[in-house]
Design a protein around this motif. Structure first.
Motif, PDB file in Angstrom:
ATOM      1  N   UNK A 217      67.253 -81.960 -71.586  1.00 56.68           N
ATOM      2  CA  UNK A 217      65.887 -82.126 -72.083  1.00 56.68           C
ATOM      3  C   UNK A 217      65.264 -83.404 -71.510  1.00 56.68           C
ATOM      4  N   UNK A 218      66.049 -84.470 -71.461  1.00 64.15           N
ATOM      5  CA  UNK A 218      65.565 -85.718 -70.876  1.00 64.15           C
ATOM      6  C   UNK A 218      65.268 -85.549 -69.388  1.00 64.15           C
ATOM      7  N   UNK A 219      66.124 -84.813 -68.695  1.00 61.79           N
ATOM      8  CA  UNK A 219      65.940 -84.599 -67.259  1.00 61.79           C
ATOM      9  C   UNK A 219      64.641 -83.869 -66.964  1.00 61.79           C
ATOM     10  N   UNK A 220      64.202 -83.040 -67.888  1.00 60.32           N
ATOM     11  CA  UNK A 220      62.990 -82.255 -67.696  1.00 60.32           C
ATOM     12  C   UNK A 220      61.770 -82.923 -68.322  1.00 60.32           C
ATOM     13  N   UNK A 221      61.896 -84.213 -68.648  1.00 54.82           N
ATOM     14  CA  UNK A 221      60.803 -84.978 -69.237  1.00 54.82           C
ATOM     15  C   UNK A 221      60.310 -86.027 -68.250  1.00 54.82           C
ATOM     16  N   UNK A 222      59.046 -86.371 -68.356  1.00 56.11           N
ATOM     17  CA  UNK A 222      58.496 -87.409 -67.487  1.00 56.11           C
ATOM     18  C   UNK A 222      58.861 -88.802 -68.007  1.00 56.11           C
ATOM     19  N   UNK A 223      59.024 -88.927 -69.327  1.00 52.48           N
ATOM     20  CA  UNK A 223      59.419 -90.201 -69.921  1.00 52.48           C
ATOM     21  C   UNK A 223      60.316 -89.951 -71.131  1.00 52.48           C
ATOM     22  N   UNK A 224      61.295 -90.819 -71.309  1.00 56.21           N
ATOM     23  CA  UNK A 224      62.042 -90.934 -72.558  1.00 56.21           C
ATOM     24  C   UNK A 224      61.300 -91.941 -73.425  1.00 56.21           C
ATOM     25  N   UNK A 225      61.144 -91.657 -74.696  1.00 53.26           N
ATOM     26  CA  UNK A 225      60.461 -92.572 -75.615  1.00 53.26           C
ATOM     27  C   UNK A 225      61.496 -93.347 -76.431  1.00 53.26           C
ATOM     28  N   UNK A 226      61.469 -94.656 -76.301  1.00 52.18           N
ATOM     29  CA  UNK A 226      62.299 -95.528 -77.139  1.00 52.18           C
ATOM     30  C   UNK A 226      61.449 -96.726 -77.554  1.00 52.18           C
ATOM     31  N   UNK A 227      60.380 -96.429 -78.273  1.00 47.77           N
ATOM     32  CA  UNK A 227      59.476 -97.478 -78.756  1.00 47.77           C
ATOM     33  C   UNK A 227      60.048 -98.034 -80.056  1.00 47.77           C
ATOM     34  N   UNK A 228      61.190 -98.656 -79.918  1.00 49.24           N
ATOM     35  CA  UNK A 228      61.992 -99.086 -81.060  1.00 49.24           C
ATOM     36  C   UNK A 228      61.488-100.410 -81.639  1.00 49.24           C
ATOM     37  N   UNK A 229      61.758-100.607 -82.920  1.00 50.11           N
ATOM     38  CA  UNK A 229      61.465-101.874 -83.576  1.00 50.11           C
ATOM     39  C   UNK A 229      62.667-102.809 -83.496  1.00 50.11           C
ATOM     40  N   UNK A 230      63.854-102.257 -83.526  1.00 52.58           N
ATOM     41  CA  UNK A 230      65.098-103.022 -83.388  1.00 52.58           C
ATOM     42  C   UNK A 230      66.124-102.109 -82.747  1.00 52.58           C
ATOM     43  N   UNK A 231      66.845-102.605 -81.747  1.00 55.14           N
ATOM     44  CA  UNK A 231      67.909-101.818 -81.137  1.00 55.14           C
ATOM     45  C   UNK A 231      68.913-102.761 -80.493  1.00 55.14           C
ATOM     46  N   UNK A 232      70.184-102.390 -80.553  1.00 56.88           N
ATOM     47  CA  UNK A 232      71.175-103.226 -79.892  1.00 56.88           C
ATOM     48  C   UNK A 232      71.166-103.024 -78.386  1.00 56.88           C
ATOM     49  N   UNK A 233      70.917-101.790 -77.933  1.00 55.95           N
ATOM     50  CA  UNK A 233      70.793-101.549 -76.500  1.00 55.95           C
ATOM     51  C   UNK A 233      69.857-100.379 -76.218  1.00 55.95           C
ATOM     52  N   UNK A 234      70.188 -99.194 -76.700  1.00 54.21           N
ATOM     53  CA  UNK A 234      69.368 -98.022 -76.446  1.00 54.21           C
ATOM     54  C   UNK A 234      70.057 -97.061 -75.503  1.00 54.21           C
ATOM     55  N   UNK A 235      71.064 -96.313 -76.018  1.00 56.17           N
ATOM     56  CA  UNK A 235      71.844 -95.416 -75.154  1.00 56.17           C
ATOM     57  C   UNK A 235      70.997 -94.258 -74.628  1.00 56.17           C
ATOM     58  N   UNK A 236      70.015 -93.803 -75.411  1.00 55.68           N
ATOM     59  CA  UNK A 236      69.170 -92.708 -74.919  1.00 55.68           C
ATOM     60  C   UNK A 236      68.400 -93.137 -73.679  1.00 55.68           C
TER      61      UNK A 236
END
Length: 398
Positions: free
Chosen positions: A241-260
Protein backbone atom coordinates in the motif's frame (compact mmCIF):
# COMPACT_ATOMS: atom_id res chain seq x y z
CA UNK A 1 36.14 -11.97 13.97
CA UNK A 2 35.45 -15.32 15.62
CA UNK A 3 35.86 -18.52 13.59
CA UNK A 4 32.72 -20.10 15.03
CA UNK A 5 29.30 -18.46 15.31
CA UNK A 6 28.43 -16.90 18.65
CA UNK A 7 25.14 -17.48 20.44
CA UNK A 8 23.43 -14.16 21.11
CA UNK A 9 20.43 -14.18 23.45
CA UNK A 10 18.01 -11.66 21.95
CA UNK A 11 14.83 -10.20 23.41
CA UNK A 12 11.75 -11.68 21.71
CA UNK A 13 9.47 -8.65 21.79
CA UNK A 14 6.60 -7.99 19.36
CA UNK A 15 8.69 -6.30 16.69
CA UNK A 16 11.00 -3.38 17.76
CA UNK A 17 13.98 -5.64 18.49
CA UNK A 18 14.20 -6.83 14.89
CA UNK A 19 14.92 -3.26 13.79
CA UNK A 20 17.92 -3.08 16.13
CA UNK A 21 19.82 -6.29 15.50
CA UNK A 22 21.35 -8.35 12.68
CA UNK A 23 18.53 -9.66 10.47
CA UNK A 24 21.04 -11.71 8.40
CA UNK A 25 23.51 -12.65 11.11
CA UNK A 26 26.26 -15.24 10.71
CA UNK A 27 25.83 -15.81 14.44
CA UNK A 28 23.03 -17.72 16.18
CA UNK A 29 20.34 -15.32 17.40
CA UNK A 30 18.56 -17.07 20.25
CA UNK A 31 15.24 -15.19 20.49
CA UNK A 32 13.99 -15.56 24.07
CA UNK A 33 10.79 -14.71 25.82
CA UNK A 34 10.99 -12.37 28.78
CA UNK A 35 9.08 -11.27 31.86
CA UNK A 36 7.02 -8.13 30.99
CA UNK A 37 7.29 -6.39 34.34
CA UNK A 38 5.43 -3.37 32.89
CA UNK A 39 2.23 -5.43 33.08
CA UNK A 40 2.68 -5.35 36.84
CA UNK A 41 3.46 -1.62 36.88
CA UNK A 42 4.20 0.75 33.94
CA UNK A 43 7.26 2.04 35.79
CA UNK A 44 8.93 -1.36 35.50
CA UNK A 45 9.20 -1.34 31.70
CA UNK A 46 12.92 -0.56 31.82
CA UNK A 47 13.98 -4.00 33.07
CA UNK A 48 13.26 -7.66 32.49
CA UNK A 49 14.34 -11.23 33.15
CA UNK A 50 14.83 -13.39 30.07
CA UNK A 51 13.76 -16.99 29.81
CA UNK A 52 16.55 -19.52 30.43
CA UNK A 53 18.12 -21.37 27.54
CA UNK A 54 21.44 -22.59 26.23
CA UNK A 55 24.46 -20.60 27.49
CA UNK A 56 24.96 -17.46 25.41
CA UNK A 57 28.12 -15.52 24.63
CA UNK A 58 26.26 -12.28 25.28
CA UNK A 59 22.80 -10.78 25.54
CA UNK A 60 21.28 -8.04 23.37
CA UNK A 61 18.05 -6.38 24.47
CA UNK A 62 16.11 -3.32 23.38
CA UNK A 63 14.74 -0.82 25.94
CA UNK A 64 14.75 -3.38 28.80
CA UNK A 65 17.78 -4.06 31.01
CA UNK A 66 18.30 -7.85 31.23
CA UNK A 67 18.71 -8.44 34.96
CA UNK A 68 21.26 -11.13 35.74
CA UNK A 69 23.01 -11.02 32.35
CA UNK A 70 26.78 -11.40 32.63
CA UNK A 71 27.52 -9.38 29.50
CA UNK A 72 25.01 -7.43 27.44
CA UNK A 73 24.30 -4.72 24.89
CA UNK A 74 21.33 -2.42 25.50
CA UNK A 75 19.82 -0.60 22.52
CA UNK A 76 17.09 1.94 23.15
CA UNK A 77 14.54 4.20 21.43
CA UNK A 78 14.43 7.21 23.74
CA UNK A 79 15.34 7.03 27.44
CA UNK A 80 17.53 4.43 29.11
CA UNK A 81 16.65 3.18 31.57
CA UNK A 82 12.99 3.80 30.91
CA UNK A 83 11.39 5.29 33.99
CA UNK A 84 7.77 5.94 33.05
CA UNK A 85 5.65 6.98 36.04
CA UNK A 86 8.81 7.69 38.07
CA UNK A 87 9.47 11.42 37.59
CA UNK A 88 11.74 11.60 40.63
CA UNK A 89 14.82 9.60 41.53
CA UNK A 90 14.16 6.75 43.89
CA UNK A 91 15.73 3.47 44.93
CA UNK A 92 14.52 1.65 41.82
CA UNK A 93 15.67 4.28 39.31
CA UNK A 94 19.08 4.46 40.97
CA UNK A 95 19.29 0.66 40.84
CA UNK A 96 18.61 0.71 37.08
CA UNK A 97 21.13 3.52 36.52
CA UNK A 98 23.73 1.42 38.33
CA UNK A 99 22.96 -1.53 36.04
CA UNK A 100 23.79 0.35 32.85
CA UNK A 101 26.87 1.94 34.42
CA UNK A 102 28.13 -1.52 35.37
CA UNK A 103 30.84 -3.20 33.24
CA UNK A 104 28.28 -5.91 32.50
CA UNK A 105 26.57 -3.41 30.20
CA UNK A 106 29.17 -3.27 27.41
CA UNK A 107 27.46 -0.89 24.97
CA UNK A 108 24.55 1.54 24.98
CA UNK A 109 23.18 1.90 21.45
CA UNK A 110 20.81 4.80 20.78
CA UNK A 111 18.39 4.39 17.86
CA UNK A 112 18.99 7.97 16.70
CA UNK A 113 20.86 11.13 17.56
CA UNK A 114 17.58 12.31 19.06
CA UNK A 115 17.66 9.31 21.42
CA UNK A 116 21.30 10.05 22.20
CA UNK A 117 20.44 13.66 23.14
CA UNK A 118 17.60 12.48 25.36
CA UNK A 119 19.88 9.98 27.06
CA UNK A 120 22.56 12.58 27.79
CA UNK A 121 19.92 14.98 29.09
CA UNK A 122 18.42 12.24 31.27
CA UNK A 123 21.83 11.56 32.84
CA UNK A 124 23.14 15.14 32.95
CA UNK A 125 23.38 15.02 36.76
CA UNK A 126 24.45 11.38 36.98
CA UNK A 127 27.98 11.08 38.46
CA UNK A 128 28.47 8.03 36.21
CA UNK A 129 27.91 10.07 33.04
CA UNK A 130 31.56 9.75 31.85
CA UNK A 131 31.30 5.93 32.05
CA UNK A 132 27.95 5.98 30.26
CA UNK A 133 29.17 8.30 27.53
CA UNK A 134 32.22 6.09 26.92
CA UNK A 135 30.01 3.22 25.73
CA UNK A 136 27.25 5.27 24.07
CA UNK A 137 26.82 4.95 20.31
CA UNK A 138 24.17 5.61 17.65
CA UNK A 139 22.86 3.09 15.13
CA UNK A 140 19.78 3.54 13.02
CA UNK A 141 17.12 0.82 12.81
CA UNK A 142 17.35 -1.45 9.78
CA UNK A 143 14.82 -3.03 7.44
CA UNK A 144 14.84 -5.47 4.56
CA UNK A 145 15.05 -3.49 1.33
CA UNK A 146 13.72 -5.49 -1.57
CA UNK A 147 15.14 -5.18 -5.06
CA UNK A 148 12.02 -3.60 -6.53
CA UNK A 149 11.29 -0.87 -9.02
CA UNK A 150 9.26 2.20 -8.16
CA UNK A 151 5.65 1.11 -8.65
CA UNK A 152 4.63 4.69 -9.51
CA UNK A 153 7.42 5.31 -12.03
CA UNK A 154 4.87 5.73 -14.87
CA UNK A 155 2.18 7.42 -12.79
CA UNK A 156 1.09 10.89 -14.02
CA UNK A 157 0.59 12.07 -10.41
CA UNK A 158 -2.69 13.74 -11.31
CA UNK A 159 -4.27 12.21 -8.19
CA UNK A 160 -2.08 12.08 -5.09
CA UNK A 161 -2.43 9.10 -2.77
CA UNK A 162 -1.37 9.42 0.88
CA UNK A 163 -1.13 6.53 3.35
CA UNK A 164 -1.12 6.76 7.13
CA UNK A 165 -0.08 3.71 9.19
CA UNK A 166 -0.12 3.78 12.98
CA UNK A 167 -1.80 2.19 15.98
CA UNK A 168 -1.93 5.46 17.94
CA UNK A 169 -4.28 7.28 15.58
CA UNK A 170 -4.14 10.81 17.02
CA UNK A 171 -0.54 10.82 18.28
CA UNK A 172 0.99 9.66 15.01
CA UNK A 173 -1.04 11.94 12.76
CA UNK A 174 -4.19 10.07 11.76
CA UNK A 175 -6.38 13.03 12.71
CA UNK A 176 -4.23 15.20 10.46
CA UNK A 177 -4.50 12.69 7.61
CA UNK A 178 -8.30 12.61 7.58
CA UNK A 179 -8.44 16.39 7.95
CA UNK A 180 -6.22 16.64 4.85
CA UNK A 181 -8.75 14.47 3.03
CA UNK A 182 -11.61 16.69 4.18
CA UNK A 183 -9.85 19.89 3.12
CA UNK A 184 -8.90 18.39 -0.24
CA UNK A 185 -12.50 17.31 -0.87
CA UNK A 186 -13.83 20.77 0.00
CA UNK A 187 -11.30 22.41 -2.33
CA UNK A 188 -11.87 19.96 -5.15
CA UNK A 189 -8.29 18.69 -4.98
CA UNK A 190 -7.56 15.16 -6.28
CA UNK A 191 -6.06 13.76 -3.07
CA UNK A 192 -6.95 10.35 -1.65
CA UNK A 193 -6.01 9.11 1.83
CA UNK A 194 -5.51 5.55 3.09
CA UNK A 195 -5.76 4.93 6.84
CA UNK A 196 -4.43 1.74 8.44
CA UNK A 197 -5.01 1.93 12.20
CA UNK A 198 -6.83 0.14 15.04
CA UNK A 199 -7.69 3.65 16.27
CA UNK A 200 -5.99 3.59 19.66
CA UNK A 201 -6.43 7.07 21.16
CA UNK A 202 -7.54 8.99 24.20
CA UNK A 203 -6.57 8.88 27.85
CA UNK A 204 -4.09 5.99 27.55
CA UNK A 205 -2.00 7.85 24.95
CA UNK A 206 0.15 10.54 26.53
CA UNK A 207 -0.36 13.17 23.80
CA UNK A 208 -4.10 12.90 23.35
CA UNK A 209 -7.11 14.70 24.77
CA UNK A 210 -8.69 12.36 27.29
CA UNK A 211 -12.40 12.62 26.46
CA UNK A 212 -13.39 9.82 24.04
CA UNK A 213 -16.11 11.94 22.41
CA UNK A 214 -13.49 14.44 21.23
CA UNK A 215 -12.31 12.11 18.48
CA UNK A 216 -15.71 11.60 16.84
CA UNK A 217 -15.15 14.60 14.57
CA UNK A 218 -12.11 12.76 13.14
CA UNK A 219 -13.38 9.18 13.07
CA UNK A 220 -16.50 10.41 11.22
CA UNK A 221 -14.14 11.47 8.41
CA UNK A 222 -13.10 7.85 7.83
CA UNK A 223 -16.25 7.49 5.72
CA UNK A 224 -15.37 10.32 3.31
CA UNK A 225 -15.43 9.34 -0.35
CA UNK A 226 -11.69 10.03 -0.70
CA UNK A 227 -10.71 7.97 2.39
CA UNK A 228 -10.08 4.22 2.54
CA UNK A 229 -9.97 2.78 6.05
CA UNK A 230 -8.57 -0.55 7.31
CA UNK A 231 -8.19 -1.36 10.99
CA UNK A 232 -5.37 -3.84 10.41
CA UNK A 233 -3.28 -5.10 7.52
CA UNK A 234 -0.39 -7.61 7.25
CA UNK A 235 3.01 -5.97 6.95
CA UNK A 236 3.60 -7.19 3.39
CA UNK A 237 0.26 -5.75 2.30
CA UNK A 238 0.95 -2.52 4.18
CA UNK A 239 4.27 -2.08 2.41
CA UNK A 240 2.51 -2.71 -0.90
CA UNK A 241 0.00 0.00 0.00
CA UNK A 242 2.87 2.36 0.81
CA UNK A 243 4.60 1.48 -2.46
CA UNK A 244 1.49 2.53 -4.36
CA UNK A 245 1.23 5.86 -2.51
CA UNK A 246 2.79 9.18 -3.41
CA UNK A 247 3.46 9.99 0.26
CA UNK A 248 3.48 8.21 3.61
CA UNK A 249 1.87 10.39 6.30
CA UNK A 250 3.63 10.56 9.66
CA UNK A 251 2.55 13.96 10.96
CA UNK A 252 3.28 12.78 14.47
CA UNK A 253 3.22 14.77 17.69
CA UNK A 254 5.74 12.47 19.41
CA UNK A 255 7.68 9.53 18.00
CA UNK A 256 10.85 7.70 18.90
CA UNK A 257 11.74 7.11 15.25
CA UNK A 258 8.89 6.24 12.88
CA UNK A 259 9.20 2.74 11.37
CA UNK A 260 6.41 3.37 8.85
CA UNK A 261 8.49 6.21 7.42
CA UNK A 262 11.55 4.09 6.71
CA UNK A 263 9.45 1.24 5.35
CA UNK A 264 7.82 3.73 2.99
CA UNK A 265 11.20 5.04 1.85
CA UNK A 266 12.31 1.48 1.12
CA UNK A 267 9.32 1.33 -1.27
CA UNK A 268 10.42 4.58 -3.02
CA UNK A 269 7.78 6.60 -1.18
CA UNK A 270 8.64 9.99 0.37
CA UNK A 271 7.28 11.02 3.77
CA UNK A 272 4.97 13.83 4.80
CA UNK A 273 6.07 14.32 8.40
CA UNK A 274 6.54 16.78 11.22
CA UNK A 275 9.86 18.40 12.11
CA UNK A 276 10.49 16.84 15.50
CA UNK A 277 12.19 13.94 17.32
CA UNK A 278 14.30 11.80 14.93
CA UNK A 279 12.41 12.60 11.71
CA UNK A 280 14.64 15.52 10.59
CA UNK A 281 17.67 13.21 10.80
CA UNK A 282 16.58 11.35 7.68
CA UNK A 283 13.74 13.35 6.10
CA UNK A 284 15.04 16.33 4.12
CA UNK A 285 12.34 18.82 3.28
CA UNK A 286 11.56 19.00 -0.45
CA UNK A 287 14.20 16.32 -1.21
CA UNK A 288 12.88 12.99 0.09
CA UNK A 289 9.78 14.27 1.83
CA UNK A 290 7.90 17.21 3.30
CA UNK A 291 8.38 18.46 6.87
CA UNK A 292 5.80 20.58 8.66
CA UNK A 293 7.18 22.77 11.45
CA UNK A 294 6.19 22.09 15.05
CA UNK A 295 6.83 23.92 18.33
CA UNK A 296 9.71 21.94 19.86
CA UNK A 297 12.06 22.25 22.83
CA UNK A 298 15.85 22.10 22.83
CA UNK A 299 15.76 18.29 22.53
CA UNK A 300 13.49 18.42 19.49
CA UNK A 301 10.38 17.22 21.32
CA UNK A 302 6.89 18.64 20.85
CA UNK A 303 6.43 21.64 23.13
CA UNK A 304 2.82 21.44 24.25
CA UNK A 305 1.28 23.60 26.98
CA UNK A 306 2.35 22.09 30.29
CA UNK A 307 -0.13 23.97 32.46
CA UNK A 308 -3.25 22.61 30.77
CA UNK A 309 -4.78 19.26 31.72
CA UNK A 310 -5.39 16.84 28.83
CA UNK A 311 -8.90 16.42 30.24
CA UNK A 312 -9.70 20.11 29.82
CA UNK A 313 -11.60 21.87 27.01
CA UNK A 314 -8.59 24.19 26.65
CA UNK A 315 -6.34 21.27 25.71
CA UNK A 316 -8.92 19.97 23.27
CA UNK A 317 -9.05 23.40 21.61
CA UNK A 318 -5.25 23.49 21.41
CA UNK A 319 -4.98 19.97 19.97
CA UNK A 320 -7.75 20.64 17.44
CA UNK A 321 -6.05 23.85 16.34
CA UNK A 322 -2.72 22.08 15.88
CA UNK A 323 -4.32 19.32 13.82
CA UNK A 324 -5.97 21.92 11.62
CA UNK A 325 -2.76 23.96 11.27
CA UNK A 326 -0.69 20.93 10.25
CA UNK A 327 -3.36 19.73 7.82
CA UNK A 328 -3.65 23.17 6.20
CA UNK A 329 0.13 23.42 5.86
CA UNK A 330 0.24 19.94 4.34
CA UNK A 331 -2.45 20.77 1.76
CA UNK A 332 -0.55 23.95 0.85
CA UNK A 333 2.60 21.91 0.25
CA UNK A 334 0.87 19.10 -1.63
CA UNK A 335 -1.23 21.22 -3.99
CA UNK A 336 1.67 22.35 -6.25
CA UNK A 337 2.80 18.72 -6.56
CA UNK A 338 -0.44 17.55 -8.17
CA UNK A 339 0.51 16.63 -11.73
CA UNK A 340 4.19 17.51 -11.21
CA UNK A 341 5.48 14.11 -12.22
CA UNK A 342 9.15 15.14 -12.50
CA UNK A 343 9.35 16.66 -9.03
CA UNK A 344 7.65 13.71 -7.38
CA UNK A 345 9.91 11.29 -9.29
CA UNK A 346 12.97 13.12 -7.90
CA UNK A 347 11.59 12.89 -4.36
CA UNK A 348 10.87 9.19 -4.82
CA UNK A 349 14.41 8.48 -6.02
CA UNK A 350 15.81 10.41 -3.06
CA UNK A 351 13.57 8.51 -0.62
CA UNK A 352 14.79 5.16 -1.93
CA UNK A 353 18.42 6.33 -1.87
CA UNK A 354 18.01 7.36 1.77
CA UNK A 355 16.60 3.94 2.71
CA UNK A 356 19.46 2.11 0.99
CA UNK A 357 22.11 4.38 2.50
CA UNK A 358 20.85 4.51 6.07
CA UNK A 359 18.58 1.52 6.78
CA UNK A 360 19.64 -1.46 4.65
CA UNK A 361 19.51 -4.64 6.74
CA UNK A 362 22.39 -6.34 4.88
CA UNK A 363 24.87 -3.59 5.67
CA UNK A 364 23.52 -3.23 9.22
CA UNK A 365 23.94 -6.97 9.86
CA UNK A 366 27.64 -6.81 9.01
CA UNK A 367 28.09 -3.98 11.51
CA UNK A 368 26.05 -5.69 14.24
CA UNK A 369 27.96 -8.95 13.78
CA UNK A 370 31.26 -7.09 14.08
CA UNK A 371 30.05 -5.53 17.33
CA UNK A 372 28.97 -8.92 18.67
CA UNK A 373 32.44 -10.30 17.88
CA UNK A 374 34.08 -7.39 19.65
CA UNK A 375 31.94 -7.50 22.78
CA UNK A 376 32.12 -11.29 23.08
CA UNK A 377 35.91 -11.06 23.16
CA UNK A 378 35.99 -8.42 25.91
CA UNK A 379 36.72 -9.18 29.54
CA UNK A 380 33.54 -8.23 31.45
CA UNK A 381 35.70 -7.05 34.34
CA UNK A 382 37.27 -4.29 32.22
CA UNK A 383 35.64 -0.88 31.70
CA UNK A 384 33.70 -0.95 28.42
CA UNK A 385 34.25 1.82 25.93
CA UNK A 386 33.76 2.45 22.24
CA UNK A 387 36.57 1.51 19.90
CA UNK A 388 37.43 3.13 16.59
CA UNK A 389 35.65 0.23 14.90
CA UNK A 390 32.47 1.14 16.80
CA UNK A 391 32.71 4.74 15.74
CA UNK A 392 33.47 4.00 12.10
CA UNK A 393 30.53 1.57 11.97
CA UNK A 394 28.24 4.48 12.85
CA UNK A 395 29.21 6.20 9.61
CA UNK A 396 28.27 9.90 9.61
CA UNK A 397 26.20 9.63 12.78
CA UNK A 398 27.41 11.66 15.80
Amino acid sequence: MTDNPLRIAVLKDRYPMQFMTARHSRHILDWRRFVPFNQIHPGLEGMTVMAPGRPADLVHTNNRIPLGARKYILSFEDNAPRRFRFPEDNRLTRFLDDRIASPRCRRLIAMSDFARRRFLHQHRDNPDLPRLRAKLDVRYPNIVIRDTQDQLRDDPCTTLVLTFVGAHFARKGGCVAVRIAQKALAAGLPIRVNIVSPLVMGKAVWTDPERPEFFKEYTDLLTLENVEYNSTMPNAQTRQKLAQSHFCVLTTFVDTFGFSAIEAMAEHTPVLGTRLCALPEFIEDDRNGILIDMPVNALGMWQRPQDISRASPEYEDYFRAEVDRIASAAVDRLTPLIGDRDRIARMRRAARDTAVEKFDSRAASIRWDALYDEVAAEDPATPPRLTEADRSAAGDLP
